[in-house]
Design a protein around this motif. Structure first.
Motif, PDB file in Angstrom:
ATOM      1  N   GLY A 290       0.833  -1.195   0.000  1.00 13.00           N
ATOM      2  CA  GLY A 290       0.000   0.000   0.000  1.00 13.00           C
ATOM      3  C   GLY A 290       0.863   1.239   0.000  1.00 13.00           C
ATOM      4  N   ILE A 291       0.217   2.364  -0.144  1.00 13.28           N
ATOM      5  CA  ILE A 291       0.939   3.637  -0.208  1.00 13.28           C
ATOM      6  C   ILE A 291       0.416   4.583   0.858  1.00 13.28           C
ATOM      7  CG2 ILE A 291       1.317   5.704  -1.621  1.00 13.28           C
ATOM      8  CD1 ILE A 291       0.690   2.793  -3.651  1.00 13.28           C
TER       9      ILE A 291
ATOM     10  N   ARG B 146       3.107  -3.920   4.284  1.00 18.90           N
ATOM     11  CA  ARG B 146       4.108  -3.135   3.584  1.00 18.90           C
ATOM     12  C   ARG B 146       3.485  -1.868   3.035  1.00 18.90           C
ATOM     13  NH1 ARG B 146       8.642  -3.301   0.133  1.00 18.90           N
ATOM     14  NH2 ARG B 146       9.453  -1.195   0.271  1.00 18.90           N
ATOM     15  N   MET B 147       3.929  -0.736   3.549  1.00 18.61           N
ATOM     16  CA  MET B 147       3.428   0.554   3.086  1.00 18.61           C
ATOM     17  C   MET B 147       4.613   1.410   2.656  1.00 18.61           C
ATOM     18  SD  MET B 147       0.111   0.400   3.562  1.00 18.61           S
ATOM     19  CE  MET B 147      -0.512   2.073   3.505  1.00 18.61           C
ATOM     20  N   VAL B 148       4.560   1.896   1.437  1.00 13.83           N
ATOM     21  CA  VAL B 148       5.564   2.843   0.973  1.00 13.83           C
ATOM     22  C   VAL B 148       5.048   4.245   1.250  1.00 13.83           C
ATOM     23  CG1 VAL B 148       6.595   3.831  -1.100  1.00 13.83           C
ATOM     24  CG2 VAL B 148       6.640   1.371  -0.747  1.00 13.83           C
TER      25      VAL B 148
END
Lengths: 215, 215
Positions: A12-13, A91-93
């Motif tokens: 995800g962002i 996982r998040m950028v």
DNA sequence: CCAAAAGTGTTTGTACTACACCCATGA
DNA sequence: TCATGGGTGTAGTACAAACACTTTTGG
């Protein structure tokens, strides 16, 4: 790209914004207090997860509006943050932006559906923040300095009247350097971005200073 | 963040790199020919989907190595690209980097498991690329120009011997401006980043030019 | 009248620009 | 010997940095 390869799942962002303002000559950043897990009760920069049907900057603006009520900001891209465990959920950028607002023109929402509080913090007095937001804010401050030196981004922070000693003090506190009164005045005047008014304001000294405004 | 909210599903990250080099004074960018859908048979910048267990820049480096064989590049963040339909498969946010390599020190793989070809293209002769890569490349070229003017990034493109007229021509072709021989020489020498050698090389003129090297 | 900050001009150095002549070589 | 590009120095300009004295007000 094989869409169902597990290597690509659960990404995800985050869009995260450092919103700066100036109050009484002090540079401050907007923090909100989280009312949800993770990091419940922690202060954080304004941001959240990007929807899959919105553009990145639109997502940042939506988060800002939802969590602070502020609208219509110019956002500048700062950086991307990719540490694998920067979010405990998945996982998040992180994509970080910075913006500046005039504190007299906004009314921040102290409490929203997703926040318990919101406040302006001097950038020298930042608590431990949620996620990697301390790192993101430090980076945004560096970008802010560069923007200040290259552009007139502070213009939107001084929409009304201000004195040159006051403006100079703001520059000095943000940039962490001392400026020369005469050269500072000269530079702003030759850049033709400010003009004197007939008002006089007492800032720090006994002698009143001439009020200026941005053109 | 509610992890299973459909608003957050099916997002991914593309890491896309514009790798530049100089060959015979011409600035070129590395393109690979796709051997998979989508955009089968199209030329594209080097890149792909980020794994969920790798950092962003590491993903960019992995893609570069997989699709071209090139390793050990310094990458500079350029921009993020977020148009909702920029990938036909699912929502992919693009993060773009730029790097420069010495063409004499790399051997690019012409064919890999995921590519049918690879080649250096002059930046004035770029075909229609896959995805939004034309837009990404145009943006990277702007960043490259800024980097060239602010830093000595071209240093890694001239590891051996070069003449000043040759170097000047490269700067001119990238920046799209004409430079003065004497001022150009003066600037590089006062910056103290190059030094003359005893060699002489004929570049374009009849008179041999002195070979320089970066310190 | 004194302290404290505000207002003002000049000088210096540095960095970039513009510009003209001689030099070495190949044909 | 001539055409072609390579090598060099100087003058002018614009911008930033350094610097000292006078002015206005409150106490």
């Amino acid at each position: 790209m094989e869409k169902n390869n597990p290597k690509y799942l659960n990404q995800g962002i985050h869009v995260i914004s450092s919103i700066f303002t100036i109050e009484k000559g002090i540079i401050k950043v907007l923090l909100i207090k989280r009312s949800n897990e993770p990091y419940y009760g922690k202060w954080a920069l304004v941001g959240g997860a990007l929807y899959n049907d919105e553009e990145i900057k639109d997502g940042a603006l939506r988060e800002i509006k939802e969590k602070s009520g502020i609208e219509n900001i110019d956002l500048n891209l700062c950086n991307v943050f990719g540490k694998i465990n920067r979010s405990p959920i998945m996982r998040m950028v992180g994509i970080s932006y910075l913006g500046v607002v005039d504190i007299d023109k906004v009314n921040i929402l102290r409490k929203t559906r997703k926040t318990d509080n919101a406040n302006w913090f001097p950038i020298t007095e930042i608590p431990n923040l949620a996620y990697d937001h301390n790192e993101i804010l430090d980076d945004a401050i560096i970008h802010l300095k560069e923007l200040i030196m290259r552009t007139n981004i502070l213009k939107s922070l001084f929409p009304n009247y201000f004195t040159l000693p006051e403006l100079k003090k703001v520059y000095e506190s943000i940039l962490g350097i001392n400026l020369d009164r005469r050269n500072f005045r000269k530079k702003l005047l030759t850049q033709n971005i400010i003009e004197p008014t007939t008002k006089q304001i007492k800032f720090e000294g006994k002698k009143p200073a001439i009020a200026y405004k941005f053109k």
